[in-house]
Write a protein that holds these residues in place. Structure first.
Motif, PDB file in Angstrom:
ATOM      1  N   PHE A   1     -29.161  29.530   7.862  1.00  0.00           N
ATOM      2  CA  PHE A   1     -29.519  28.396   7.192  1.00  0.00           C
ATOM      3  C   PHE A   1     -28.591  27.055   7.827  1.00  0.00           C
ATOM      4  N   LEU A   2     -27.404  27.440   8.174  1.00  0.00           N
ATOM      5  CA  LEU A   2     -26.766  26.177   9.148  1.00  0.00           C
ATOM      6  C   LEU A   2     -27.385  25.943  10.419  1.00  0.00           C
ATOM      7  N   ALA A   3     -27.849  27.089  10.836  1.00  0.00           N
ATOM      8  CA  ALA A   3     -28.721  26.597  12.255  1.00  0.00           C
ATOM      9  C   ALA A   3     -29.875  25.916  12.033  1.00  0.00           C
ATOM     10  N   MET A   4     -30.584  26.296  10.946  1.00  0.00           N
ATOM     11  CA  MET A   4     -31.864  25.687  10.614  1.00  0.00           C
ATOM     12  C   MET A   4     -31.668  23.873  10.161  1.00  0.00           C
ATOM     13  N   LEU A   5     -30.422  23.669   9.733  1.00  0.00           N
ATOM     14  CA  LEU A   5     -30.182  22.352   9.361  1.00  0.00           C
ATOM     15  C   LEU A   5     -30.264  21.311  10.700  1.00  0.00           C
ATOM     16  N   SER A   6     -30.388  21.815  11.743  1.00  0.00           N
ATOM     17  CA  SER A   6     -30.437  21.122  13.089  1.00  0.00           C
ATOM     18  C   SER A   6     -31.881  20.419  12.869  1.00  0.00           C
ATOM     19  N   CYS A   7     -32.748  21.247  12.320  1.00  0.00           N
ATOM     20  CA  CYS A   7     -34.234  20.651  12.083  1.00  0.00           C
ATOM     21  C   CYS A   7     -34.545  19.359  11.319  1.00  0.00           C
TER      22      CYS A   7
ATOM     23  N   SER B   1     -21.070  12.770  16.076  1.00  0.00           N
ATOM     24  CA  SER B   1     -21.984  13.628  15.241  1.00  0.00           C
ATOM     25  C   SER B   1     -22.905  14.519  15.983  1.00  0.00           C
ATOM     26  N   MET B   2     -23.448  13.811  17.120  1.00  0.00           N
ATOM     27  CA  MET B   2     -24.277  14.543  18.227  1.00  0.00           C
ATOM     28  C   MET B   2     -23.517  15.926  18.718  1.00  0.00           C
ATOM     29  N   VAL B   3     -22.556  15.941  19.038  1.00  0.00           N
ATOM     30  CA  VAL B   3     -21.592  17.091  19.534  1.00  0.00           C
ATOM     31  C   VAL B   3     -21.290  17.770  18.286  1.00  0.00           C
ATOM     32  N   ALA B   4     -20.850  17.447  17.224  1.00  0.00           N
ATOM     33  CA  ALA B   4     -20.192  18.122  16.242  1.00  0.00           C
ATOM     34  C   ALA B   4     -21.456  18.997  15.381  1.00  0.00           C
ATOM     35  N   ILE B   5     -22.274  18.246  15.098  1.00  0.00           N
ATOM     36  CA  ILE B   5     -23.834  18.901  14.406  1.00  0.00           C
ATOM     37  C   ILE B   5     -23.946  20.098  15.150  1.00  0.00           C
ATOM     38  N   PHE B   6     -24.125  19.991  16.482  1.00  0.00           N
ATOM     39  CA  PHE B   6     -24.709  21.162  17.470  1.00  0.00           C
ATOM     40  C   PHE B   6     -23.615  22.123  17.351  1.00  0.00           C
ATOM     41  N   GLY B   7     -22.512  22.017  17.308  1.00  0.00           N
ATOM     42  CA  GLY B   7     -21.297  22.950  17.082  1.00  0.00           C
ATOM     43  C   GLY B   7     -21.363  23.705  15.876  1.00  0.00           C
ATOM     44  N   VAL B   8     -21.374  22.718  14.616  1.00  0.00           N
ATOM     45  CA  VAL B   8     -21.616  23.474  13.409  1.00  0.00           C
ATOM     46  C   VAL B   8     -22.647  24.344  13.225  1.00  0.00           C
ATOM     47  N   THR B   9     -23.765  23.597  13.474  1.00  0.00           N
ATOM     48  CA  THR B   9     -24.996  24.478  13.362  1.00  0.00           C
ATOM     49  C   THR B   9     -25.247  25.674  14.212  1.00  0.00           C
ATOM     50  N   SER B  10     -24.677  25.759  15.572  1.00  0.00           N
ATOM     51  CA  SER B  10     -25.006  26.826  16.498  1.00  0.00           C
ATOM     52  C   SER B  10     -23.783  27.871  16.461  1.00  0.00           C
ATOM     53  N   LEU B  11     -22.669  27.637  16.318  1.00  0.00           N
ATOM     54  CA  LEU B  11     -21.603  28.389  16.519  1.00  0.00           C
ATOM     55  C   LEU B  11     -21.486  29.568  15.601  1.00  0.00           C
ATOM     56  N   PRO B  12     -21.445  29.242  14.275  1.00  0.00           N
ATOM     57  CA  PRO B  12     -21.401  30.314  13.212  1.00  0.00           C
ATOM     58  C   PRO B  12     -22.469  31.505  13.515  1.00  0.00           C
TER      59      PRO B  12
END
Length: 374
Positions: A326-332, A283-294
């Protein structure tokens, strides 16, 4: 009658200027888009702000939380608070209304602070991953000292500020012919330099951190999987020995049954912990990828060609930017959950801090070891 040119038509319709939303169709101005934006961004704003402020307040309030790793986690929370306060409210407003209402000074300041928040958050995610790797795999007997963590913190803030300076310097207010209002945007003297800086940001803010996190957490996962396998082997050997002793004794005694039951429970706990660790690390790697890459991909596309997301008379660049933002801000919201709330003591102290009630440690059976936070 001769056909009028586009500029002549604009003169006939509006001699002075037109709002951007009247010049080109844009899905962000649709009432459903606006309503969804308000609901979703409000959700992220409230949860992100409360969660990250809870992390900061609890760490400053309780000395037991002021560890090396939590220094990094607090800085991560500070970065998320910056994004919650600045980026979450302002970005949707500018994307929907297509104007900047806050003046040139705030254009530079807000842009710089948002960029610093993004860099700081990314760099400290890497710092947490590297620290966990060395504590568990690389050098378990030589943990990082607080003084070293503070030096790293200062260095990462300086590095983040340095990475942001070119962006902040080139941010300014601009007006466009026949378009009403002012726009806070980048204006580079050289197109080549702008492209190089965009590539630099993509590499520093996504590619390098994602690679470091993937390598570190894969190594940690392999280490913990080997340790879990050794524990399961040991439990299996003990169970076999109990079966032999029970057979030698001529039957299963009550003591043997209790010991076997204990071993079975122990095996279940090890398997459950292994599954939990796997989910968290992935999850730590996947969430960073999903929130940052797009968001990085869309930014790169628009840097290359701002009309690439225009179909006919409809401009999709703003809706695409807002969705990926919005996807990027989900990391917050995800960061305090993954890096703080999974720690049982941290979770209890954060809840206590938000209520501002005293927290009493009743039991210290849980110890803040590196494996427990995973």
């Amino acid at each position: 009658m001769d056909e009028l040119s586009d500029s002549e038509m604009l003169d006939e319709i509006a001699p002075e200027c037109l709002p951007w939303i009247d010049v080109r169709s844009d899905p962000t101005t649709h009432p459903l888009s606006v309503a969804a934006c308000i609901v979703l961004y409000s959700f992220v704003f409230v949860l992100g702000l409360v969660g990250n402020l809870g992390v900061i307040v609890a760490t400053l309030r309780y000395r037991s939380l002021q560890t090396v790793q939590n220094i990094f986690i607090v800085n991560l929370a500070v970065a998320d608070v910056i994004l919650c306060i600045l980026s979450i409210p302002l970005t949707p407003v500018t994307h929907i209304f297509k104007q900047w209402y806050f003046g040139e000074v705030l254009c530079k300041i807000f842009g710089a602070m948002q960029a610093i928040g993004v860099f700081i958050g990314t760099f400290f995610l890497c710092a947490i991953a590297v620290d966990r790797y060395f504590r568990l795999v690389g050098a378990p007997g030589r943990p990082l000292r607080k003084q070293d963590a503070l030096r790293i913190t200062v260095s990462l803030w300086w590095w983040s500020t340095g990475c942001t300076i070119p962006y902040a310097y080139h941010m300014s207010l601009h007006s466009y012919d026949r378009i009403c209002g002012q726009f806070c945007t980048e204006k580079w003297s050289s197109e080549t330099i702008r492209i190089y800086y965009t590539i630099f940001v993509l590499v520093i803010q996504f590619i390098v951190p994602f690679t470091i996190m993937t390598i570190c957490y894969h190594s940690i996962f392999a280490f913990l999987r080997r340790r879990a396998a050794n524990r399961l082997t040991s439990i299996g050997q003990q169970a076999n020995l109990l079966y032999v002793l029970a057979a030698t004794a001529g039957g299963d005694s009550q003591q043997h049954k209790e010991q076997l039951s204990h071993l079975i429970d122990q095996k279940k706990r090890v398997i459950a912990q292994k599954r939990r660790v796997t989910i968290i690390l992935v999850s730590m790697v996947a969430i960073f990828g999903v929130t940052s890459l797009p968001h990085n991909v869309v930014s790169m596309l628009l840097e290359h060609d701002q009309t690439i997301l225009t179909v006919g008379d409809t401009d999709y660049q703003y809706i695409a930017s807002m969705v990926t933002h919005f996807l990027a801000m989900l990391s917050c919201v995800a960061n305090p959950l993954l890096y703080a709330f999974l720690n049982p003591e941290f979770r209890e102290l954060i809840v206590s801090s938000l209520r501002w009630t005293p927290y009493v440690v009743v039991s210290r059976s849980w110890q803040p070891t590196q494996t427990s936070i995973l």
